[in-house]
Design an enzyme around this catalytic site. Structure first.
Site, mmCIF file in Angstrom:
data_model
loop_
_atom_site.group_PDB
_atom_site.id
_atom_site.type_symbol
_atom_site.label_atom_id
_atom_site.label_comp_id
_atom_site.label_asym_id
_atom_site.label_seq_id
_atom_site.Cartn_x
_atom_site.Cartn_y
_atom_site.Cartn_z
ATOM 1 N N GLY A 52 0.836 -1.203 0.000
ATOM 2 C CA GLY A 52 0.000 0.000 0.000
ATOM 3 C C GLY A 52 0.865 1.246 0.000
ATOM 4 N N GLY A 71 24.197 13.122 -29.239
ATOM 5 C CA GLY A 71 23.705 13.683 -27.981
ATOM 6 C C GLY A 71 24.311 12.954 -26.795
HETATM 7 C C1 HXC Z 1 -3.554 -4.294 11.776
HETATM 8 C C2 HXC Z 1 -2.531 -6.159 10.948
HETATM 9 C C3 HXC Z 1 -2.311 -5.519 9.717
HETATM 10 C C4 HXC Z 1 -2.757 -4.178 9.565
HETATM 11 C C5 HXC Z 1 -1.489 -7.491 9.589
HETATM 12 N N1 HXC Z 1 -2.024 -7.379 10.824
HETATM 13 N N2 HXC Z 1 -1.677 -6.378 8.895
HETATM 14 N N3 HXC Z 1 -3.131 -5.548 11.967
HETATM 15 N N4 HXC Z 1 -3.382 -3.605 10.637
HETATM 16 N N5 HXC Z 1 -2.575 -3.500 8.449
HETATM 17 C C6 HXC Z 1 -2.014 -8.358 11.872
HETATM 18 C C7 HXC Z 1 -2.940 -9.532 11.597
HETATM 19 O O1 HXC Z 1 -4.242 -9.227 12.008
HETATM 20 C C8 HXC Z 1 -2.311 -10.610 12.452
HETATM 21 O O2 HXC Z 1 -2.681 -10.386 13.781
HETATM 22 C C9 HXC Z 1 -0.838 -10.305 12.361
HETATM 23 O O3 HXC Z 1 -0.737 -8.949 11.948
HETATM 24 C C10 HXC Z 1 -0.130 -11.144 11.326
HETATM 25 O O4 HXC Z 1 -0.845 -11.084 10.122
HETATM 26 P P1 HXC Z 1 -1.178 -12.378 9.258
HETATM 27 O O5 HXC Z 1 -2.148 -11.974 8.234
HETATM 28 O O6 HXC Z 1 -1.550 -13.488 10.176
HETATM 29 O O7 HXC Z 1 0.260 -12.709 8.638
HETATM 30 P P2 HXC Z 1 0.611 -13.220 7.205
HETATM 31 O O8 HXC Z 1 -0.243 -14.380 6.830
HETATM 32 O O9 HXC Z 1 2.088 -13.418 7.223
HETATM 33 O O10 HXC Z 1 0.242 -12.044 6.200
HETATM 34 C C11 HXC Z 1 0.937 -10.812 6.310
HETATM 35 C C12 HXC Z 1 0.253 -9.774 5.415
HETATM 36 C C13 HXC Z 1 -1.260 -9.716 5.711
HETATM 37 C C14 HXC Z 1 0.504 -10.152 3.943
HETATM 38 C C15 HXC Z 1 0.941 -8.453 5.677
HETATM 39 O O11 HXC Z 1 -1.432 -9.594 7.132
HETATM 40 C C16 HXC Z 1 -1.938 -8.588 5.048
HETATM 41 O O12 HXC Z 1 -2.268 -8.654 3.858
HETATM 42 N N6 HXC Z 1 -2.193 -7.519 5.823
HETATM 43 C C17 HXC Z 1 -2.867 -6.362 5.303
HETATM 44 C C18 HXC Z 1 -1.970 -5.618 4.405
HETATM 45 C C19 HXC Z 1 -2.619 -4.364 3.946
HETATM 46 O O13 HXC Z 1 -3.427 -4.368 3.016
HETATM 47 N N7 HXC Z 1 -2.331 -3.277 4.682
HETATM 48 C C20 HXC Z 1 -2.911 -2.045 4.448
HETATM 49 C C21 HXC Z 1 -2.139 -1.476 3.296
HETATM 50 S S1 HXC Z 1 -2.703 0.104 2.923
HETATM 51 P P3 HXC Z 1 -2.913 -11.589 14.821
HETATM 52 O O14 HXC Z 1 -3.340 -10.897 16.074
HETATM 53 O O15 HXC Z 1 -3.930 -12.458 14.221
HETATM 54 O O16 HXC Z 1 -1.580 -12.251 14.921
HETATM 55 C C22 HXC Z 1 -1.702 1.033 3.741
HETATM 56 C C23 HXC Z 1 -2.024 2.438 3.555
HETATM 57 C C24 HXC Z 1 -0.853 3.270 3.869
HETATM 58 O O17 HXC Z 1 -0.831 0.640 4.393
HETATM 59 C C25 HXC Z 1 -1.205 4.614 3.369
HETATM 60 C C26 HXC Z 1 -0.076 5.531 3.499
HETATM 61 C C27 HXC Z 1 -0.369 6.794 2.772
#
Ligand code: HXC
Length: 514
Positions: free
Chosen positions: A169, A404
């Site tokens: 993201g 160039g």
């Molecule tokens: C809160 C999060 C989180 C998030 C992961 N976790 N991402 N908690 N906010 N963004 C937590 C999960 O709930 C989980 O908690 C623990 O972290 C581990 O995650 P898993 O999914 O179990 O791990 P894994 O299978 O290894 O997958 C990792 C991952 C996936 C690929 C990163 O978690 C994922 O897709 N997360 C979301 C990514 C995303 O879309 N983020 C937002 C991007 S937008 P528990 O308690 O169950 O262990 C963004 C905007 C920024 O960032 C803007 C800036 C301008």
């Protein structure tokens, strides 16, 4: 007192294992180092000083009030790398997936501010699920605060991003602003939108690795500069890079050891460039023969390989080398090479690293694709970067330097301090065949024996332009040197420019063709 000490020790332990034992075990099973192990490995032993290790988030959304973690998922502080201060943040995936909330961001912002005040590099180890969803706008605000500081610190202190897990993201834009991005093979990923969103929106199936893996970003997109085999190898490369860099734009890079004799002359240099101008060779072999201890720290080694860039030392001093590589696309300049070169040159200029350009370039890569991709604006970036650079600029023309591309590649006209040519140098508007076809088109179309005429004219053209005497006569070249003399000449040139102090006219900022 005993109890207080015991209490503090317990608190520290809690901080050091903030994500809990289960998560730690999962982490270890995955083969990845923990955030703390990375920090410990990175710094000289015993030098790391942690900051704000007891910070906690203050959100109560979606059950977060019952999930508090000391340090809030990121380790921050400073330490020494090869005895020089470096600030760091290292995201801890075992705490809420390393996600970035309000206080997590505050810690990062704090080290970024300190690094800027202290004039020291900042290294960010990214391993995070991105914006902490439960904290909503406060997470986004945190990212904004970081991006702003990345930008303000750009060109003041070196900023290095190390991707050691997910980076998705908008989170990718902090590394995107920093000077260098390191990734780890197979275990780090960067993308703006992940495979699932892409599938939903574009109906396109793509794996994590294809989309944002280390190979993709170091060979195709050029987003990342270095790819480590594993985490330790990656951190070792970061440490090596730092040895070439000053701590801030107010300093010169540190001197390396100066044991390689300045007047070392390698006979192999006389043989390295084939006499046939169409025969390729690898410019990295040439670089290795010239620089101290044959050590060349290449940047972007698998991206736009027709232009080679990287750091080396000459007489102990760091230099940034920019070299056409005849081995790939005959060393022509294309969009990617222009972008790669321009960004590297601007880094060197910002951080007082003299530029050494090694030129063997037949021109810009022709073609519809290149025009559509905007070779005009991207090639202009390279021109712009060379022109505005005020650091010492040394140029060695080894063979072709046409059109160039001759001007672009740090010619005298763009402010090069010294331009040297090897006897094999050919400087012309274009290569002989193309030139003769244009200027004698009519004669060739009416000649009884066009091939004989063409050959004669080509030979005449070569006699006139396929040597450096003419440009040396106009003063566009300072000296024609034997290839073996290149190292001593460059070292003497650098010495003479030790106190070069050139300032471009005051302005808010220029308008580089982005
Ligand atoms: C809160 C999060 C989180 C998030 C992961 N976790 N991402 N908690 N906010 N963004 C937590 C999960 O709930 C989980 O908690 C623990 O972290 C581990 O995650 P898993 O999914 O179990 O791990 P894994 O299978 O290894 O997958 C990792 C991952 C996936 C690929 C990163 O978690 C994922 O897709 N997360 C979301 C990514 C995303 O879309 N983020 C937002 C991007 S937008 P528990 O308690 O169950 O262990 C963004 C905007 C920024 O960032 C803007 C800036 C301008």
């Amino acid at each position: 007192m005993k109890n207080k000490i015991k209490g503090l020790k317990k608190l520290r332990e809690e901080r050091d294992f903030a994500g809990g034992v289960d998560k730690l075990k999962q982490r270890q099973a995955s083969g990845k180092m923990t955030a703390r192990e990375r920090v410990d490995y990175f710094f000289d032993p015993g030098t790391f000083v942690e900051l704000q290790g007891y910070i906690q988030h203050r959100s109560s959304n979606f059950g977060l009030d019952s999930k508090k973690f000391l340090g809030d998922g990121v380790i921050t502080g400073f330490g020494k790398v090869n005895d020089r201060i470096v600030y760091i943040y290292s995201q801890d995936f075992t705490v809420l997936g390393g996600s970035l909330g309000e206080m997590h961001a505050k810690k990062i912002v704090n080290v970024m501010d300190l690094a800027l005040k202290a004039g020291a590099p900042v290294v960010g180890i990214n391993d995070s699920g991105g914006a902490r969803i439960q904290e909503g706008i406060n997470s986004l605000a945190g990212y904004g605060d970081i991006f702003y500081r990345n930008t303000i610190s750009s060109g003041v202190i070196p900023q290095i991003s190390v991707i050691m897990g997910p980076c998705a993201g908008g989170a990718v834009y902090s590394p995107g602003i920093t000077d260098f991005i390191f990734m780890v093979d197979k275990t780090s990923h960067m993308f703006v939108t992940g495979p699932e969103v892409i599938k939903a929106v574009n109906k396109e199936e793509v794996t994590f690795e294809e989309l944002g893996g280390g190979h993709t970003h170091t060979t195709e997109s050029g987003v990342a500069h270095f790819l480590g085999n594993d985490e330790k190898h990656t951190l070792d490369m970061v440490k090596e890079l730092l040895t070439y860099l000053p701590s801030s734009n107010l300093e010169k890079p540190p001197l390396g050891s100066n044991e390689d004799p300045y007047d070392r002359m390698e006979d192999k240099l006389n043989e390295i460039v084939p006499v046939n101008p169409n025969k390729p060779y690898n410019v990295k072999e040439l670089i290795a023969l010239i620089v101290d201890d044959s050590k060349f720290f290449e940047v972007h080694s698998t991206y736009a390989e027709n232009l080679v860039v990287g750091f080396a030392r000459l007489g102990g001093k760091t230099v940034g080398i920019v070299a056409n590589n005849p081995d790939i696309y005959a060393g022509t300049l294309d969009v990617n090479a222009s972008l790669k070169g321009a960004r590297f040159i601007r880094f060197c200029d910002a951080f007082n690293v003299p530029l050494v350009s090694i030129v063997d370039v037949p021109g810009f890569l022709p073609g519809r694709d290149q025009e559509r991709l905007g070779i005009i604006k991207h090639g202009a970036k390279l021109l712009y970067a060379y022109s505005e650079a005020t650091v010492p600029k040394l140029t060695v023309i080894t063979r072709k330097s046409y059109g160039g591309a001759y001007i672009v590649m740090s010619s005298k006209h763009l402010g090069a301090d010294y331009v040297y040519a090897w006897p094999t140098a050919e400087i012309a508007v274009m290569g002989p065949q193309g030139a003769i076809n244009i200027i004698f088109r009519k004669d060739l179309s009416t000649a009884e024996q066009p091939e004989t005429l063409r050959e004669r004219l080509i030979q005449e053209y070569k006699d006139k332009f396929a040597n450096p005497k003419l440009p040396a006569g106009y003063g566009y070249i300072d000296d024609i040197i034997l290839p073996v003399e290149t190292r001593p000449m460059l070292i003497k040139a650098l010495e003479s420019l030790e106190h070069k102090n050139l300032r471009n006219p005051m302005k808010k900022h220029g308008n580089i063709p982005l």
